[in-house]
Design an enzyme around this catalytic site. Structure first.
Site, PDB file in Angstrom:
ATOM      1  N   SER A 190       0.826  -1.202   0.000  1.00 54.09           N
ATOM      2  CA  SER A 190       0.000   0.000   0.000  1.00 54.09           C
ATOM      3  C   SER A 190       0.869   1.265   0.000  1.00 54.09           C
ATOM      4  O   SER A 190       1.696   1.438  -0.897  1.00 54.09           O
ATOM      5  CB  SER A 190      -0.954  -0.058   1.197  1.00 54.09           C
TER       6      SER A 190
ATOM      7  N   ASP B 290      -9.057  -4.111  -6.020  1.00 54.85           N
ATOM      8  CA  ASP B 290      -8.468  -3.590  -4.789  1.00 54.85           C
ATOM      9  C   ASP B 290      -9.173  -2.281  -4.471  1.00 54.85           C
ATOM     10  O   ASP B 290      -9.162  -1.354  -5.282  1.00 54.85           O
ATOM     11  CB  ASP B 290      -6.969  -3.375  -4.996  1.00 54.85           C
TER      12      ASP B 290
ATOM     13  N   HIS C  70      -7.037  -5.821  -0.521  1.00 58.35           N
ATOM     14  CA  HIS C  70      -5.893  -4.911  -0.494  1.00 58.35           C
ATOM     15  C   HIS C  70      -4.728  -5.618   0.172  1.00 58.35           C
ATOM     16  O   HIS C  70      -4.686  -5.759   1.386  1.00 58.35           O
ATOM     17  CB  HIS C  70      -6.300  -3.653   0.283  1.00 58.35           C
TER      18      HIS C  70
END
Length: 540
Positions: free
Chosen positions: A220, A446, A475
């Protein structure tokens, strides 16, 4: 992250010999006068410090060790104020096969990573753990690393605000108040809580550990941190896996707005999938009917909040759950329960996708402010880039436009944020544009870093290869038993990237797997649990 009432609808010491390697590359043409290279004399107290490793906590495994390093608050003034950076390690399990160190970052900004070697260990292949010391760290300003606080109260933690003409002035006051409180409480620190400085901290960690290069696994926000490191320190970059990627061209307002952009195709996919299962969920037997059912529920909740498990949900509360639509089954279950609640029936919890419990983080007998994750998020998101509009009316116009264009979440994403009133960070944003090798992993579906975001990072890093997981939901990929794991493990253990980009397809079981990592959003407030009353952080 978590919001307050606005919840989603689904649970969703050879060091001296190595110091010359600490010379960062210039990251962008519009950067101010370059800071002195980290190999120069003023930085020796940092690069040549000796870490004092000790057991992280009495209840933690003996091989899980922690230490605290010193770094400059401002790398332009290395003799000035210092920050602490907490670092952890679990050594490679096979010294004969050891390749080096693997730094880990879970995401955020504002996500603590000190305990990552402990809880990621069971998820990583034996071959990776044999070759690498797993290195965790809390980024500057986060957790045990000189944690920042703004002293935000509950209302100020509620950052998800839908646009309404009648409440916009209140939203502007909220954004200004958050920025003012942060400046009053931590104004000397805030300009230096940036991704560029965290990347420099990573290179201090590398030097202190006696390594010529580092390998890295970042999720991320950690993908952007990793990309910035490759831009600043390309010669110190070894094997970098960037999982669920942030597009450097979109930081940071654009990365919030892309949630709205990505939610619309996810919603259409969900409505088609759910229509094919009308006998199970009863939401409509065509995509149009399923969509109408959802929007009728939103309209009903706007007229009168729907009581769901003792919590009144407005239409805005329901729309704020846009992330649920990336998990078609979970969303169908949640909306079916919402429909029952709207008709006055008691709601039941849908099936839960279990994740392994996360180990208790190590204790350094240092309290972390309750708003630390939020304060750290805003610090990085606002100081990293100077592209945030300063005129509140720009936010109003954008929110009105995007509510029409992306009805699920457009106004939430484009409404005013604290960054509108934030003072500039110490440097402009980093331009990521290099040919350093790296592996980008990306799920097709996602909710936080949509596919277009991963593709954006891949374009910026021309030496990268990308693995796209078709049908992949959620995610975070590596360590979730995804079809992408094999490619990532091969790269980490051999250093060889695929000859070309790779596409694989998730099985239904793989699509339901989840990791437990922070999302690229402020954390906000904890929520009561339930199918529609869950943590906004689909905590990977």
């Amino acid at each position: 992250m978590r919001s307050t009432r606005i919840a989603p609808l689904v649970a969703i010491s050879a060091v001296a010999a190595l110091v010359p390697a600490l010379t960062p590359a210039v990251a962008s043409a519009d950067a101010p006068a370059p800071r002195r290279a980290l190999s120069t004399a003023p930085f020796k107290p940092y690069t040549q410090q000796t870490p004092h490793w000790k057991r992280c906590a009495a209840q933690a495994p003996a091989n899980y060790q922690c230490a605290t390093l010193k770094v400059p608050l401002d790398y332009a003034r290395p003799g000035g104020k210092k920050l602490e950076v907490a670092v952890s390690r679990i050594k490679a399990t096979n010294p004969q096969k050891r390749h080096g160190v693997l730094l880990l970052n879970p995401g955020g900004p504002g996500g603590p990573g000190l305990d990552m070697p402990l809880w990621m260990g069971p998820e990583l292949p034996t071959a990776v753990k044999e070759q690498y010391d797993l290195i965790g760290f809390d980024p500057r300003g986060v957790g045990q690393s000189s944690p920042v606080s703004c002293g935000l109260n509950d209302d100020e933690l509620n950052w998800q605000r839908p646009y309404k003409a009648t409440t916009f002035a209140k939203d502007v006051r909220w954004a200004r108040t958050v920025a003012d409180k942060c400046r009053a409480k931590a104004g000397d620190v805030l300009p230096h809580l940036t991704t560029r400085n965290t990347a420099r901290d990573m290179d201090i960690i590398r030097a202190v550990l006696g390594e010529k290069k580092i390998s890295y696994l970042g999720y991320s926000y950690g993908t952007y941190l990793g990309a910035v490191y490759t831009q600043m320190f390309p010669k110190q970059t070894d094997r970098f896996v960037l999982d669920s990627a942030v597009d450097p061209q979109r930081i940071w307002r654009g990365m919030i707005q892309v949630w709205a952009e990505g939610a619309e195709p996810a919603f259409k996919r969900w409505s088609r999938w759910t229509a094919e299962r009308h006998t199970t969920y009863g939401l409509g037997d065509t995509s149009a009917e399923v969509s109408k059912t959802f929007w009728d529920l939103v309209a009903q909740a706007d007229r009168k909040p729907i009581d769901f498990q003792g919590m009144p949900l407005t239409g805005d509360d329901i729309r704020a759950g846009r992330a649920m639509f990336f998990d078609v089954k979970g969303a169908a279950e949640a909306i079916a329960e919402l429909k029952k609640a709207a008709a006055g029936a008691p709601s039941a919890a849908p099936s839960k996708q279990g994740t392994s419990p996360r180990p208790v983080p190590p204790s350094f007998d240092r309290a972390v402010p309750s708003d630390n994750s939020d304060a750290a998020f805003w610090a990085v998101a606002c100081a990293d880039t100077r592209s945030w509009p300063r005129d509140p009316e720009q936010y109003r116009r954008d929110a009105m436009r995007d509510k029409a264009k992306y009805p699920l979440y457009g106004d939430f994403a484009s409404n005013i944020k604290a960054c509108a009133f934030w003072k500039n960070g110490s440097e402009p944003a980093t331009t990521v544009d290099n040919s350093v090798g790296a592996l980008v992993l990306q799920n097709e579906w996602d909710s936080q870093t949509p596919l277009v975001s991963g593709q954006g990072l891949h374009r910026s890093m021309k030496g990268s290869r990308m693995v796209t997981v078709l049908g992949g939901q959620g995610h975070g990929i590596y360590g979730s038993k995804s079809c992408a794991d094999k490619t990532a493990t091969a790269y980490l253990t051999t250093g060889r990237l695929p000859a070309a980009d790779v596409t694989c397809r998730a099985t239904p079981a793989q699509a339901q797997n989840r990791l437990d990592l922070p999302l690229p959003t402020p954390q906000g407030l904890p929520q009561r649990q339930g199918p529609l009353l869950t943590d906004t952080a689909d905590r990977r």
